[in-house]
Scaffold this motif. Structure first.
Motif, PDB file in Angstrom:
ATOM      1  N   ASP A  15      33.497 138.896 126.334  1.00 29.13           N
ATOM      2  CA  ASP A  15      32.709 138.546 127.131  1.00 29.13           C
ATOM      3  C   ASP A  15      31.572 139.534 127.241  1.00 29.13           C
ATOM      4  OD1 ASP A  15      33.626 140.178 129.050  1.00 29.13           O
ATOM      5  OD2 ASP A  15      34.098 138.521 130.714  1.00 29.13           O
ATOM      6  N   VAL A 119      39.904 138.769 136.534  1.00 27.92           N
ATOM      7  CA  VAL A 119      39.384 137.501 136.692  1.00 27.92           C
ATOM      8  C   VAL A 119      38.666 137.109 135.182  1.00 27.92           C
ATOM      9  CG1 VAL A 119      37.504 136.028 137.680  1.00 27.92           C
ATOM     10  CG2 VAL A 119      38.824 137.528 139.098  1.00 27.92           C
ATOM     11  N   ARG A 120      38.033 138.079 134.604  1.00 28.45           N
ATOM     12  CA  ARG A 120      37.173 137.991 133.148  1.00 28.45           C
ATOM     13  C   ARG A 120      38.391 137.561 132.215  1.00 28.45           C
ATOM     14  NH1 ARG A 120      32.148 139.564 132.369  1.00 28.45           N
ATOM     15  NH2 ARG A 120      30.883 140.433 134.392  1.00 28.45           N
ATOM     16  N   ARG A 123      39.393 133.905 132.568  1.00 28.88           N
ATOM     17  CA  ARG A 123      38.515 133.046 132.210  1.00 28.88           C
ATOM     18  C   ARG A 123      38.343 132.906 130.652  1.00 28.88           C
ATOM     19  NH1 ARG A 123      33.057 133.919 135.598  1.00 28.88           N
ATOM     20  NH2 ARG A 123      32.968 131.598 134.983  1.00 28.88           N
ATOM     21  N   ARG A 126      41.529 131.087 129.552  1.00 25.50           N
ATOM     22  CA  ARG A 126      41.269 129.684 130.034  1.00 25.50           C
ATOM     23  C   ARG A 126      40.486 128.843 128.926  1.00 25.50           C
ATOM     24  NH1 ARG A 126      36.710 126.950 132.367  1.00 25.50           N
ATOM     25  NH2 ARG A 126      37.455 125.147 133.474  1.00 25.50           N
ATOM     26  N   ARG A 127      39.278 129.659 128.372  1.00 27.88           N
ATOM     27  CA  ARG A 127      38.625 129.016 127.345  1.00 27.88           C
ATOM     28  C   ARG A 127      39.411 128.948 126.066  1.00 27.88           C
ATOM     29  NH1 ARG A 127      33.602 132.747 126.806  1.00 27.88           N
ATOM     30  NH2 ARG A 127      33.489 132.230 128.869  1.00 27.88           N
ATOM     31  N   ALA A 156      38.816 133.377 140.145  1.00 31.52           N
ATOM     32  CA  ALA A 156      38.825 132.720 138.860  1.00 31.52           C
ATOM     33  C   ALA A 156      38.362 131.139 138.933  1.00 31.52           C
ATOM     34  CB  ALA A 156      40.042 133.026 138.048  1.00 31.52           C
ATOM     35  N   CYS A 158      40.298 128.769 140.616  1.00 32.56           N
ATOM     36  CA  CYS A 158      41.354 127.726 140.875  1.00 32.56           C
ATOM     37  C   CYS A 158      41.304 126.977 142.176  1.00 32.56           C
ATOM     38  CB  CYS A 158      42.675 128.536 141.155  1.00 32.56           C
ATOM     39  SG  CYS A 158      43.374 129.669 139.625  1.00 32.56           S
ATOM     40  N   LEU A 173      44.475 125.916 137.583  1.00 32.30           N
ATOM     41  CA  LEU A 173      43.014 126.004 137.163  1.00 32.30           C
ATOM     42  C   LEU A 173      43.018 125.026 136.051  1.00 32.30           C
ATOM     43  CD1 LEU A 173      40.801 128.056 137.075  1.00 32.30           C
ATOM     44  CD2 LEU A 173      42.038 129.381 135.133  1.00 32.30           C
ATOM     45  N   TRP A 204      30.367 135.161 137.184  1.00 35.59           N
ATOM     46  CA  TRP A 204      29.554 134.104 137.765  1.00 35.59           C
ATOM     47  C   TRP A 204      28.018 134.244 137.844  1.00 35.59           C
ATOM     48  CZ3 TRP A 204      32.146 129.706 139.947  1.00 35.59           C
ATOM     49  CH2 TRP A 204      33.627 129.631 140.296  1.00 35.59           C
ATOM     50  N   ASP A 248      29.225 128.816 135.321  1.00 30.61           N
ATOM     51  CA  ASP A 248      29.711 128.891 136.565  1.00 30.61           C
ATOM     52  C   ASP A 248      28.786 129.675 137.646  1.00 30.61           C
ATOM     53  OD1 ASP A 248      31.920 127.534 135.677  1.00 30.61           O
ATOM     54  OD2 ASP A 248      33.046 129.344 135.427  1.00 30.61           O
TER      55      ASP A 248
END
Length: 332
Positions: A15, A119-120, A123, A126-127, A156, A158, A173, A204, A248
């Motif tokens: 990211d 957190v990054r 995420r 997750r993607r 994140a 959740c 999540l 975010w 987000d």
């Protein structure tokens, strides 16, 4: 296999702040050097890592990708320096989890903590799970005493946790859903901007009422009603645009009344977004202490006279679960 993927080479995901890639033998030294008591307690069941099994474990992680195994393990690197900052993993077929649920775990080395890297990483993973697997949700299983990890799950995005049969808190999540929105709620001095900034560091978009008012030249509380209305109108327009782009967003304003929170929920409902309220539950004495120390140095330091501070606190309407998803955030 539940949550299966086609066999493929390990991805490289980024990211711009963190990069995820498969671990190699060259990472073993950093893994061993970065292990501390917290990792031993929460991830290693009290056992210190040693070089031979750690080297074998790194090789096994790559083999899982190559052979289509259930574990998808990646190193977390600082994108600017390439240094190893931690690890993140999705297990696609953990026996005690429902079909279609990926178990996500993570660790950040001590030197890199407090930067939102976990957190990054969650995420990004997750993607990837949403795009490359048939899993429908991820779960972060966290011990109730592991406060930093609880914050990762919360930040994140959740859902509010539920106790699991394993004695851990299960934070679900969803993998395929619209952009998420957090409404940061609390009186002046409760720590809203600090909390919102933590989410911003994790990626975010941050919409802040006080920052917008300060940029427009306003230095005092309260704002005239017409000015406050214009600031909110601008924030709402920007919020709709960001959510429409799939971004987000954390909205940082007091949300002091039930009506103000309801108005933002109504705004987002046509977009298919149900915002989560993060309520800063800072004690009154601490709020007053913080406000008394303000000097007017910036948008998060606007001076609030004692009588006005008392009005804000006395008039604040605490959010309740019947309004919608709610997370209570303890004092920082």
């Amino acid at each position: 296999m539940d949550g299966s993927t086609v066999i493929e080479d390990p991805p490289v995901l980024t990211d711009g702040v963190v990069t995820l890639r498969c671990l190699t033998a060259d990472d073993v030294d950093a893994l061993l050097a970065g292990e501390d008591d917290d990792q031993v307690r929460w991830l290693s069941e009290g056992h210190r890592s040693e070089r031979p099994p750690t080297t074998a474990w790194v090789a096994q992680n790559r083999a899982q990708w190559r052979d289509g195994g259930p574990r998808r393990h990646l190193g977390v690197l600082d994108a600017a320096t390439g240094e190893l900052a931690g690890t993140v993993e999705a297990h696609l077929a953990l026996p005690d989890l429902p079909r279609g649920t990926a178990n996500v775990s993570y660790a950040v080395l001590p030197a890199w903590r407090g930067r939102g890297y976990a957190v990054r990483a969650v995420r990004l993973l997750r993607r990837w799970l949403a795009e490359r697997t048939d899993a429908t949700s991820a779960v972060l299983r966290v011990d109730a005493a592991n406060v930093p990890s609880l914050r990762v799950a919360r930040d994140a995005g959740c859902l509010p946790p539920e106790p699991g049969p394993d004695g851990l808190l299960h934070h679900v999540l969803p993998l395929r859903e619209p952009a998420r929105v957090v409404l940061v709620c609390g009186p002046a001095g409760s720590g809203k901007s600090t909390h919102a900034a933590r989410l911003a560091r994790a990626g975010w978009a941050h919409l802040a009422f006080d920052a917008a008012a300060w940029a427009a030249g306003h230095r005092e509380h309260p704002l005239p009603a017409d000015v406050a209305a214009r600031v909110h109108e601008d924030l709402r327009a920007r919020l709709v645009g960001l959510v429409g782009d799939g971004v987000d967003v954390v909205v940082d304003t007091s949300f002091w009344s039930r009506a103000s929170r309801a108005s933002y929920r109504a705004l987002l409902a046509p977009l298919g977004v149900v915002p989560v309220t993060h309520h800063l539950v800072t004690p009154r004495a601490e709020v007053l202490r913080r406000l008394a120390a303000r000097t007017g140095a910036g948008p998060d330091d606007v001076v609030v006279p004692p009588d006005r501070a008392a009005v804000y606190l006395d008039g604040f309407e605490d959010p309740t679960p019947d309004e919608g998803p709610l997370v209570r955030v303890p004092p920082a």
